[in-house]
Each structure stands twice: as structure tokens, then as C-alpha cells.
Design a protein around this motif. Structure first.
Motif, PDB file in Angstrom:
ATOM      1  N   ILE A  13      -2.981 -18.459 -48.095  1.00  0.00           N
ATOM      2  CA  ILE A  13      -2.446 -17.180 -47.621  1.00  0.00           C
ATOM      3  C   ILE A  13      -3.515 -16.483 -46.803  1.00  0.00           C
ATOM      4  O   ILE A  13      -4.617 -16.212 -47.309  1.00  0.00           O
ATOM      5  CB  ILE A  13      -2.006 -16.266 -48.787  1.00  0.00           C
ATOM      6  CG1 ILE A  13      -0.882 -16.909 -49.597  1.00  0.00           C
ATOM      7  CG2 ILE A  13      -1.534 -14.919 -48.258  1.00  0.00           C
ATOM      8  CD1 ILE A  13      -1.359 -17.600 -50.854  1.00  0.00           C
ATOM      9  N   ILE A  20       0.586  -6.988 -48.703  1.00  0.00           N
ATOM     10  CA  ILE A  20       1.593  -8.049 -48.769  1.00  0.00           C
ATOM     11  C   ILE A  20       0.956  -9.388 -49.116  1.00  0.00           C
ATOM     12  O   ILE A  20       1.494 -10.159 -49.912  1.00  0.00           O
ATOM     13  CB  ILE A  20       2.355  -8.123 -47.433  1.00  0.00           C
ATOM     14  CG1 ILE A  20       3.245  -6.890 -47.250  1.00  0.00           C
ATOM     15  CG2 ILE A  20       3.210  -9.388 -47.354  1.00  0.00           C
ATOM     16  CD1 ILE A  20       3.883  -6.787 -45.873  1.00  0.00           C
ATOM     17  N   GLY A  21      -0.201  -9.684 -48.522  1.00  0.00           N
ATOM     18  CA  GLY A  21      -0.845 -10.965 -48.786  1.00  0.00           C
ATOM     19  C   GLY A  21      -1.194 -11.156 -50.243  1.00  0.00           C
ATOM     20  O   GLY A  21      -0.989 -12.242 -50.814  1.00  0.00           O
ATOM     21  N   ILE A  24       1.965 -11.799 -52.248  1.00  0.00           N
ATOM     22  CA  ILE A  24       2.434 -13.171 -52.051  1.00  0.00           C
ATOM     23  C   ILE A  24       1.587 -14.139 -52.862  1.00  0.00           C
ATOM     24  O   ILE A  24       2.107 -15.050 -53.514  1.00  0.00           O
ATOM     25  CB  ILE A  24       2.395 -13.531 -50.555  1.00  0.00           C
ATOM     26  CG1 ILE A  24       3.441 -12.737 -49.780  1.00  0.00           C
ATOM     27  CG2 ILE A  24       2.612 -15.038 -50.355  1.00  0.00           C
ATOM     28  CD1 ILE A  24       3.282 -12.816 -48.276  1.00  0.00           C
ATOM     29  N   VAL A  86       1.027 -19.459 -45.578  1.00  0.00           N
ATOM     30  CA  VAL A  86       1.621 -18.157 -45.289  1.00  0.00           C
ATOM     31  C   VAL A  86       0.706 -17.433 -44.313  1.00  0.00           C
ATOM     32  O   VAL A  86      -0.405 -17.030 -44.661  1.00  0.00           O
ATOM     33  CB  VAL A  86       1.826 -17.314 -46.562  1.00  0.00           C
ATOM     34  CG1 VAL A  86       2.489 -15.984 -46.205  1.00  0.00           C
ATOM     35  CG2 VAL A  86       2.672 -18.066 -47.580  1.00  0.00           C
ATOM     36  N   ASN A  88      -0.139 -14.395 -42.869  1.00  0.00           N
ATOM     37  CA  ASN A  88       0.110 -12.986 -43.152  1.00  0.00           C
ATOM     38  C   ASN A  88      -0.867 -12.054 -42.435  1.00  0.00           C
ATOM     39  O   ASN A  88      -0.589 -10.865 -42.310  1.00  0.00           O
ATOM     40  CB  ASN A  88       0.033 -12.750 -44.663  1.00  0.00           C
ATOM     41  CG  ASN A  88       0.056 -11.285 -45.026  1.00  0.00           C
ATOM     42  OD1 ASN A  88       1.075 -10.603 -44.862  1.00  0.00           O
ATOM     43  ND2 ASN A  88      -1.067 -10.761 -45.496  1.00  0.00           N
ATOM     44  N   ASN A 137       5.724 -17.412 -41.756  1.00  0.00           N
ATOM     45  CA  ASN A 137       5.023 -16.431 -40.932  1.00  0.00           C
ATOM     46  C   ASN A 137       5.514 -15.031 -41.285  1.00  0.00           C
ATOM     47  O   ASN A 137       6.716 -14.768 -41.238  1.00  0.00           O
ATOM     48  CB  ASN A 137       5.279 -16.720 -39.459  1.00  0.00           C
ATOM     49  CG  ASN A 137       4.715 -18.063 -39.032  1.00  0.00           C
ATOM     50  OD1 ASN A 137       3.620 -18.450 -39.438  1.00  0.00           O
ATOM     51  ND2 ASN A 137       5.464 -18.797 -38.219  1.00  0.00           N
ATOM     52  N   VAL A 138       4.583 -14.175 -41.668  1.00  0.00           N
ATOM     53  CA  VAL A 138       4.949 -12.788 -41.957  1.00  0.00           C
ATOM     54  C   VAL A 138       4.956 -12.049 -40.620  1.00  0.00           C
ATOM     55  O   VAL A 138       3.907 -11.688 -40.089  1.00  0.00           O
ATOM     56  CB  VAL A 138       3.989 -12.148 -42.967  1.00  0.00           C
ATOM     57  CG1 VAL A 138       4.399 -10.690 -43.229  1.00  0.00           C
ATOM     58  CG2 VAL A 138       3.992 -12.942 -44.276  1.00  0.00           C
ATOM     59  N   VAL A 232       9.279 -14.429 -49.364  1.00  0.00           N
ATOM     60  CA  VAL A 232       8.391 -15.541 -48.992  1.00  0.00           C
ATOM     61  C   VAL A 232       8.467 -16.649 -50.035  1.00  0.00           C
ATOM     62  O   VAL A 232       8.584 -17.837 -49.701  1.00  0.00           O
ATOM     63  CB  VAL A 232       6.939 -15.038 -48.843  1.00  0.00           C
ATOM     64  CG1 VAL A 232       5.981 -16.217 -48.676  1.00  0.00           C
ATOM     65  CG2 VAL A 232       6.823 -14.081 -47.661  1.00  0.00           C
TER      66      VAL A 232
END
Length: 256
Positions: A13, A20-21, A24, A86, A88, A137-138, A232
Motif C-alpha cells: 500500500i 485512507i492508506g 486499507i 494499492v 494510494n 488505484n485510489v 478496496v
């Protein structure tokens, strides 16, 4: 469904030190994944690593191809080939278009778009060799619509959604999926900085500025990082294999 459907999977990540990261990372770890956290802010990474002592953490500027290569090599040495990526990491400085400098434009493109490109290139060969992988992909609702005073960010996130759709078609037969989640305004430090900028430029109280951002969501609130993390995580599940090339809003109905 297994309670740990991502057991024996390695998830990387970016921007994993907070917001957010971090949400996740914690969600994927709860699903059984071994987690590697990458980010530029050492202090934030250390705080998140303290919350997740079994994770791997490395300082990494995703705009630097050499740094990405070294960080991925170290993560692979720790947990094996990357199964989930991810992307992010992001940045969203605010300025009127006429006052957006070339330096700001290049930096926003580098963090939000080129970084995802470099990380996907680092992770994808191992996924294809294994016949299984998930790239998420965020992006943002800014990848699906326009907002004033963040033209570089909107352009970069539209580019990230385009990259998602193009790469998804290239790898569709390989066992790898590529998708995007598109959060609306989310209760993170990034939005906190936006609130401060709005308050400074308009003279409004911070709470009023925050309420103005929340009003863009038909639910009348900011999105929670855990809600983005849930979307996610769903895309990373084995049974989500048929979802490929999607750009999924997490925004309370702001965009369809």
C-alpha cells in the motif's frame, strides 16, 4: 468464504502511513494479507507501523523510479512476490488555474499518476507469473467529474482512471484485475488541509469550510476512510475476479 481470504497474499500500500492508506492496510491485514507500507513521511509510517508491528514499512517516494525499485525489492524479500498493489499515494494542492505553476502541475502528476505507473510496473510481472493479482488505484470523484481550483489534481485523477481502464484490458486474461475506487471528500489530513486553505482564503470558520465540502455528498457528510478501505478490500477478494476496469465511486451518490 474464508475469514482470511487473503492469507499468504502480500499487499503493498503506497501512502500507507495514515488516512485512507492506513485504513486499507489494517483492513487487508485483517483479511490475512501480509502488508508492506510505503510512504514519504517517516514519522507517519513509524506511527502506523507501531499499530501494525508485523507489517513491513519503508520510506519511498513513488515519483522516484529507483526508490520504487528498491522498496519493492525489500518488500518482496520480506514477504515474497506482491499479490495486491494499492496505489494510494496522492497530493492535492489548491490554486486557481492561472496561478498553478508548472512545478505544482508536474508534482501533482508525478505523485498521483506517475507513481501509480511506476508501482504497477514493479508489481505486475510477479502477479502475471503467479497468474493472480489485484491492482487497486485510489482515484477520486475528481477522476470522474471536475472541481474548481484543483485542475492539476482533477487532470491527474482522470489520467489514473484512464490508466486503470487501459491496463485492465491488457491483463484481463492473466488472472490480474485492475480497478479504481473514487472517494468523495473523505475525513483525512488531505481534506483537513483543504479545509484550512478554504478558511484562509475565504475568511470562513474551519467548521463552515468543512461543512461546505461535506455538502457535496448527498448524504451530507464526509466519507470515512474505513468505508473506502471496505471497497478496496472487496476488489481484492478472490471472488471479485470478474470486476475489472471499474471505477467505483465511494461518495454517497455524488456521482453515478
Amino acid at each position: 468464504m474464508s475469514q482470511q481470504p487473503l492469507k499468504n497474499r502480500h499487499a503493498v500500500i503506497t501512502g500507507g502511513g495514515g488516512g485512507i492508506g492506513a485504513a486499507i492496510a489494517e483492513r487487508l491485514s485483517a483479511l490475512g494479507a501480509s502488508v508492506s507500507l510505503l510512504g514519504r513521511d517517516l514519522a507517519k509510517l513509524e506511527r502506523q507501523h507501531a499499530r501494525m508491528p508485523h507489517a513491513f514499512a519503508a520510506v519511498c517516494d513513488v515519483t522516484d523510479g529507483s526508490a520504487v525499485s528498491h522498496a519493492f525489492a525489500a518488500a518482496v524479500e520480506r514477504f515474497g512476490p506482491v499479490s495486491v498493489l494499492v496505489n494510494n499515494a496522492g497530493a492535492a494542492p489548491s490554486a486557481a488555474f492561472a496561478k498553478t505553476s508548472r512545478e505544482t502541475w508536474d508534482e501533482v502528476m508525478a505523485v498521483n499518476l506517475t507513481g501509480a505507473f511506476l508501482c504497477a510496473q514493479a508489481a505486475l510481472p510477479g502477479m502475471q507469473a503467479a497468474g493472480w493479482g489485484r491492482i487497486v488505484n485510489v482515484a477520486s470523484t475528481a477522476g470522474l467529474k471536475g472541481y474548481p481550483y484543483v485542475s492539476a489534481y482533477v487532470a491527474a485523477k482522470h489520467g489514473l482512471v484512464g490508466l486503470t481502464r487501459a491496463l485492465a484490458l491488457e491483463v484481463a486474461r492473466s488472472g490480474v484485475t485492475v480497478n479504481a475506487v473514487c472517494p468523495g471528500f473523505t475525513d483525512t489530513d488531505l481534506v483537513g488541509r483543504a479545509v484550512e486553505a478554504i478558511a484562509a482564503k475565504t475568511g470562513r470558520e474551519p467548521e463552515a469550510a468543512k461543512a461546505a465540502l461535506a455538502a457535496s455528498n448527498p448524504q451530507g457528510r464526509l466519507v470515512e476512510p474505513a468505508e473506502v478501505a471496505a471497497a478496496v478490500a472487496w476488489l481484492c477478494l478472490p471472488e471479485s475476479a470478474a470486476v475489472n476496469g471499474a471505477a467505483i465511486p465511494v461518495a454517497g451518490g455524488e456521482v453515478g
